[in-house]
Design a protein around this motif. Sequence first.
Motif, mmCIF file in Angstrom:
data_model
loop_
_atom_site.group_PDB
_atom_site.id
_atom_site.type_symbol
_atom_site.label_atom_id
_atom_site.label_comp_id
_atom_site.label_asym_id
_atom_site.label_seq_id
_atom_site.Cartn_x
_atom_site.Cartn_y
_atom_site.Cartn_z
ATOM 1 N N ILE A 206 -57.173 40.401 -52.540
ATOM 2 C CA ILE A 206 -56.060 39.532 -52.555
ATOM 3 C C ILE A 206 -54.660 40.512 -52.564
ATOM 4 C CG2 ILE A 206 -54.810 37.626 -53.934
ATOM 5 C CD1 ILE A 206 -58.070 36.451 -54.150
ATOM 6 N N ALA A 207 -54.916 41.255 -53.558
ATOM 7 C CA ALA A 207 -53.753 41.957 -53.986
ATOM 8 C C ALA A 207 -53.187 42.813 -52.695
ATOM 9 C CB ALA A 207 -53.921 42.864 -54.941
ATOM 10 N N ALA A 208 -54.034 43.453 -52.016
ATOM 11 C CA ALA A 208 -53.776 44.183 -50.886
ATOM 12 C C ALA A 208 -53.290 43.209 -49.679
ATOM 13 C CB ALA A 208 -55.080 44.841 -50.399
ATOM 14 N N ALA A 209 -53.745 42.038 -49.566
ATOM 15 C CA ALA A 209 -53.330 40.986 -48.537
ATOM 16 C C ALA A 209 -51.912 40.625 -49.079
ATOM 17 C CB ALA A 209 -53.892 39.840 -48.547
ATOM 18 N N VAL A 210 -51.392 40.822 -50.266
ATOM 19 C CA VAL A 210 -49.961 40.415 -50.621
ATOM 20 C C VAL A 210 -49.286 41.553 -50.694
ATOM 21 C CG1 VAL A 210 -48.774 39.367 -52.512
ATOM 22 C CG2 VAL A 210 -50.915 38.479 -51.874
ATOM 23 N N PHE A 211 -49.558 42.583 -51.390
ATOM 24 C CA PHE A 211 -48.528 43.720 -51.415
ATOM 25 C C PHE A 211 -48.221 44.528 -50.273
ATOM 26 C CE2 PHE A 211 -49.850 43.056 -55.833
ATOM 27 C CZ PHE A 211 -48.548 42.659 -56.360
ATOM 28 N N VAL A 212 -49.315 44.744 -49.366
ATOM 29 C CA VAL A 212 -49.066 45.676 -48.218
ATOM 30 C C VAL A 212 -48.066 45.080 -47.248
ATOM 31 C CG1 VAL A 212 -50.439 46.601 -46.191
ATOM 32 C CG2 VAL A 212 -51.589 46.743 -48.339
ATOM 33 N N PRO A 213 -48.198 43.760 -46.887
ATOM 34 C CA PRO A 213 -47.244 43.093 -46.089
ATOM 35 C C PRO A 213 -45.773 43.110 -46.673
ATOM 36 C CG PRO A 213 -49.191 41.806 -46.113
ATOM 37 C CD PRO A 213 -49.351 42.774 -46.924
ATOM 38 N N MET A 214 -45.877 43.044 -47.932
ATOM 39 C CA MET A 214 -44.224 43.060 -48.527
ATOM 40 C C MET A 214 -43.861 44.494 -48.655
ATOM 41 S SD MET A 214 -45.036 40.742 -51.871
ATOM 42 C CE MET A 214 -43.402 41.113 -52.705
ATOM 43 N N LEU A 215 -44.618 45.470 -48.823
ATOM 44 C CA LEU A 215 -44.243 47.060 -48.649
ATOM 45 C C LEU A 215 -43.764 47.176 -47.300
ATOM 46 C CD1 LEU A 215 -44.011 49.722 -49.926
ATOM 47 C CD2 LEU A 215 -46.376 50.230 -49.186
ATOM 48 N N ALA A 216 -44.465 46.647 -46.221
ATOM 49 C CA ALA A 216 -43.917 46.934 -44.872
ATOM 50 C C ALA A 216 -42.828 46.153 -44.653
ATOM 51 C CB ALA A 216 -45.084 46.489 -44.085
ATOM 52 N N LEU A 217 -42.555 45.142 -45.046
ATOM 53 C CA LEU A 217 -41.387 44.176 -44.892
ATOM 54 C C LEU A 217 -40.332 44.882 -45.701
ATOM 55 C CD1 LEU A 217 -39.905 41.726 -43.763
ATOM 56 C CD2 LEU A 217 -40.594 40.484 -46.055
ATOM 57 N N GLY A 218 -40.523 45.209 -46.745
ATOM 58 C CA GLY A 218 -39.429 46.151 -47.601
ATOM 59 C C GLY A 218 -38.922 47.480 -46.766
ATOM 60 N N LEU A 219 -40.064 48.191 -46.346
ATOM 61 C CA LEU A 219 -39.667 49.408 -45.611
ATOM 62 C C LEU A 219 -38.594 49.148 -44.159
ATOM 63 C CD1 LEU A 219 -42.677 51.686 -46.084
ATOM 64 C CD2 LEU A 219 -40.453 51.996 -46.977
ATOM 65 N N TRP A 220 -38.949 48.063 -43.576
ATOM 66 C CA TRP A 220 -38.497 47.588 -42.355
ATOM 67 C C TRP A 220 -37.195 47.151 -42.593
ATOM 68 C CZ3 TRP A 220 -37.290 42.608 -40.445
ATOM 69 C CH2 TRP A 220 -36.908 42.576 -38.995
ATOM 70 N N LEU A 221 -37.038 46.144 -43.705
ATOM 71 C CA LEU A 221 -35.649 45.929 -44.052
ATOM 72 C C LEU A 221 -34.771 47.180 -44.457
ATOM 73 C CD1 LEU A 221 -36.408 42.536 -45.740
ATOM 74 C CD2 LEU A 221 -35.225 42.856 -43.592
ATOM 75 N N ASN A 222 -35.288 48.034 -45.268
ATOM 76 C CA ASN A 222 -34.711 49.162 -45.672
ATOM 77 C C ASN A 222 -34.194 49.947 -44.301
ATOM 78 O OD1 ASN A 222 -33.287 50.900 -47.551
ATOM 79 N ND2 ASN A 222 -35.241 52.088 -47.856
ATOM 80 N N SER A 223 -34.886 50.242 -43.460
ATOM 81 C CA SER A 223 -34.598 51.002 -42.343
ATOM 82 C C SER A 223 -33.374 50.320 -41.525
ATOM 83 C CB SER A 223 -35.891 51.236 -41.306
ATOM 84 O OG SER A 223 -36.195 49.792 -40.873
ATOM 85 N N LYS A 224 -33.411 48.866 -41.780
ATOM 86 C CA LYS A 224 -32.119 48.210 -40.947
ATOM 87 C C LYS A 224 -30.923 48.039 -41.903
ATOM 88 C CE LYS A 224 -34.633 46.954 -37.541
ATOM 89 N NZ LYS A 224 -34.533 47.604 -36.082
ATOM 90 N N GLY A 225 -31.019 48.753 -43.041
ATOM 91 C CA GLY A 225 -29.659 48.692 -43.803
ATOM 92 C C GLY A 225 -29.567 47.344 -44.640
#
Length: 52
Positions: free
Chosen positions: A30-49
């Motif tokens: 459950i933790a992996a299903a929540v935190f891995v997409p959040m991490l991916a979203l954060g990295l993607w949003l960070n790359s977009k500034g």
Amino acid sequence: MAKTAKKKTTTQATQPIQPDRKGLTIKLQIAAAVFVPMLALGLWLNSKGFFS
């Protein structure tokens, strides 16, 4: 009459007592299903500034 001594032998193999880790693995899934997409979203949003 001769007395014969019968040895009681068990045919079942003794199994070591293992702790119940099923709950831990479910919590990790459950933790992996929540935190891995959040991490991916954060990295993607960070790359977009988004955060700067």
